[in-house]
Design an enzyme around this catalytic site. Structure first.
Site, PDB file in Angstrom:
ATOM      1  N   ARG A   6       0.812  -1.195   0.000  1.00  0.00           N
ATOM      2  CA  ARG A   6       0.000   0.000   0.000  1.00  0.00           C
ATOM      3  C   ARG A   6       0.855   1.259   0.000  1.00  0.00           C
ATOM      4  O   ARG A   6       1.964   1.269   0.516  1.00  0.00           O
ATOM      5  CB  ARG A   6      -0.887   0.058   1.264  1.00  0.00           C
ATOM      6  CG  ARG A   6      -2.013  -0.931   1.315  1.00  0.00           C
ATOM      7  CD  ARG A   6      -3.153  -0.596   0.382  1.00  0.00           C
ATOM      8  NE  ARG A   6      -3.482   0.815   0.352  1.00  0.00           N
ATOM      9  CZ  ARG A   6      -4.441   1.396   1.069  1.00  0.00           C
ATOM     10  NH1 ARG A   6      -5.161   0.703   1.921  1.00  0.00           N
ATOM     11  NH2 ARG A   6      -4.691   2.680   0.946  1.00  0.00           N
ATOM     12  N   ARG A  62       3.923   4.578 -16.461  1.00  0.00           N
ATOM     13  CA  ARG A  62       4.478   4.419 -17.807  1.00  0.00           C
ATOM     14  C   ARG A  62       5.840   5.081 -17.969  1.00  0.00           C
ATOM     15  O   ARG A  62       6.513   4.894 -18.967  1.00  0.00           O
ATOM     16  CB  ARG A  62       3.489   4.945 -18.848  1.00  0.00           C
ATOM     17  CG  ARG A  62       2.162   4.214 -18.822  1.00  0.00           C
ATOM     18  CD  ARG A  62       2.341   2.721 -19.019  1.00  0.00           C
ATOM     19  NE  ARG A  62       1.114   1.976 -18.724  1.00  0.00           N
ATOM     20  CZ  ARG A  62       1.104   0.814 -18.107  1.00  0.00           C
ATOM     21  NH1 ARG A  62       2.217   0.247 -17.707  1.00  0.00           N
ATOM     22  NH2 ARG A  62      -0.030   0.196 -17.874  1.00  0.00           N
ATOM     23  N   CYS A  74      -7.039   2.918 -12.774  1.00  0.00           N
ATOM     24  CA  CYS A  74      -7.383   4.037 -11.901  1.00  0.00           C
ATOM     25  C   CYS A  74      -8.868   3.958 -11.544  1.00  0.00           C
ATOM     26  O   CYS A  74      -9.687   3.500 -12.342  1.00  0.00           O
ATOM     27  CB  CYS A  74      -7.116   5.365 -12.595  1.00  0.00           C
ATOM     28  SG  CYS A  74      -5.366   5.729 -12.797  1.00  0.00           S
ATOM     29  N   GLU A  77     -12.101   6.876  -5.075  1.00  0.00           N
ATOM     30  CA  GLU A  77     -12.356   6.501  -3.688  1.00  0.00           C
ATOM     31  C   GLU A  77     -13.812   6.823  -3.351  1.00  0.00           C
ATOM     32  O   GLU A  77     -14.428   7.683  -3.989  1.00  0.00           O
ATOM     33  CB  GLU A  77     -11.453   7.315  -2.740  1.00  0.00           C
ATOM     34  CG  GLU A  77     -10.038   6.845  -2.681  1.00  0.00           C
ATOM     35  CD  GLU A  77      -9.868   5.505  -1.987  1.00  0.00           C
ATOM     36  OE1 GLU A  77     -10.599   5.199  -1.021  1.00  0.00           O
ATOM     37  OE2 GLU A  77      -8.989   4.757  -2.423  1.00  0.00           O
ATOM     38  N   ARG A  89      -4.095   7.063  -3.770  1.00  0.00           N
ATOM     39  CA  ARG A  89      -3.761   5.824  -3.066  1.00  0.00           C
ATOM     40  C   ARG A  89      -3.340   4.766  -4.084  1.00  0.00           C
ATOM     41  O   ARG A  89      -3.906   4.703  -5.170  1.00  0.00           O
ATOM     42  CB  ARG A  89      -4.949   5.323  -2.264  1.00  0.00           C
ATOM     43  CG  ARG A  89      -5.314   6.205  -1.085  1.00  0.00           C
ATOM     44  CD  ARG A  89      -6.601   5.699  -0.429  1.00  0.00           C
ATOM     45  NE  ARG A  89      -6.942   6.417   0.774  1.00  0.00           N
ATOM     46  CZ  ARG A  89      -7.668   7.528   0.818  1.00  0.00           C
ATOM     47  NH1 ARG A  89      -8.123   8.069  -0.304  1.00  0.00           N
ATOM     48  NH2 ARG A  89      -7.947   8.096   1.967  1.00  0.00           N
ATOM     49  N   TYR A 107       3.564   6.051   2.993  1.00  0.00           N
ATOM     50  CA  TYR A 107       2.603   7.148   3.103  1.00  0.00           C
ATOM     51  C   TYR A 107       3.392   8.448   3.140  1.00  0.00           C
ATOM     52  O   TYR A 107       4.227   8.645   4.027  1.00  0.00           O
ATOM     53  CB  TYR A 107       1.739   6.975   4.359  1.00  0.00           C
ATOM     54  CG  TYR A 107       0.847   5.763   4.234  1.00  0.00           C
ATOM     55  CD1 TYR A 107      -0.436   5.884   3.724  1.00  0.00           C
ATOM     56  CD2 TYR A 107       1.310   4.495   4.556  1.00  0.00           C
ATOM     57  CE1 TYR A 107      -1.249   4.771   3.554  1.00  0.00           C
ATOM     58  CE2 TYR A 107       0.512   3.371   4.395  1.00  0.00           C
ATOM     59  CZ  TYR A 107      -0.758   3.521   3.901  1.00  0.00           C
ATOM     60  OH  TYR A 107      -1.551   2.423   3.725  1.00  0.00           O
ATOM     61  N   ARG A 115      -2.306   6.192   7.943  1.00  0.00           N
ATOM     62  CA  ARG A 115      -1.789   5.000   8.648  1.00  0.00           C
ATOM     63  C   ARG A 115      -0.519   5.400   9.404  1.00  0.00           C
ATOM     64  O   ARG A 115       0.576   5.002   9.014  1.00  0.00           O
ATOM     65  CB  ARG A 115      -1.498   3.875   7.651  1.00  0.00           C
ATOM     66  CG  ARG A 115      -2.674   3.285   6.927  1.00  0.00           C
ATOM     67  CD  ARG A 115      -3.675   2.558   7.829  1.00  0.00           C
ATOM     68  NE  ARG A 115      -3.107   1.480   8.592  1.00  0.00           N
ATOM     69  CZ  ARG A 115      -3.100   0.199   8.228  1.00  0.00           C
ATOM     70  NH1 ARG A 115      -3.641  -0.151   7.076  1.00  0.00           N
ATOM     71  NH2 ARG A 115      -2.572  -0.712   9.009  1.00  0.00           N
TER      72      ARG A 115
END
Length: 121
Positions: A6, A62, A74, A77, A89, A107, A115
Site C-alpha cells: 500500500r 508508464r 485508476c 475513492e 492511493r 505514506y 496510517r
C-alpha cells in the site's frame, strides 16, 4: 503468494504535472523499499479522491522502464465527507515470499495521517 503493498500521497493542486510527479515519487519509494521488479507485479490499482481530475495518475507508471505490460487501473475513492482530500492511493499486487509484516507500505505528505503506524518513511 500475492501480497498487497500500500501507499498514498497528496497533491496541493489538481494539475497534471503535480499529480504525475507525486504519483511517480510514491511509486519509486514503494518499489525501492520493497525491491519490486516489474516481473513480480500482478497489477496496480490507483485511486483518487473526487477532487483529482486533471490526469490519470497511472500515467506515472508508464515512466518506469520495463513496466509497459504491468496492468494498471485508476478508480475513485468513496467520497466520505471527513476523508483526506487531494489524495492518491496505490495498491500494488506483488508476487513475493516476504511476510506481510515485513512489507514496507509508504505514506507521504498529508497521507501519513491515514496510517501513522506504518508511516516510518
Amino acid at each position: 503468494m500475492i501480497r498487497g503493498v500500500r501507499g498514498a500521497t497528496t497533491v496541493s493542486k489538481n494539475q497534471e504535472d503535480e499529480i504525475v510527479s507525486s504519483t511517480e515519487d510514491l511509486l519509486k519509494k514503494m518499489i525501492e523499499l520493497n525491491n519490486i521488479t516489474p516481473e513480480s507485479v500482478a497489477s496496480v490499482f490507483i485511486s483518487t479522491t473526487d477532487d483529482i481530475t486533471a490526469v490519470f495518475p497511472a500515467k506515472a507508471v508508464r515512466k518506469f522502464k520495463d513496466w509497459t505490460y504491468v496492468p494498471v487501473m485508476c478508480m475513485r475513492e468513496i467520497p466520505v465527507p471527513s476523508s483526506l482530500k487531494m489524495c492518491i492511493r496505490v495498491m500494488m499486487h506483488v508476487n513475493t515470499n516476504i511476510n506481510q509484516n515485513k512489507l514496507n507500505h509508504v505514506y507521504l505528505k498529508e497521507a501519513k495521517m491515514l496510517r501513522p503506524e506504518l508511516s516510518n518513511n
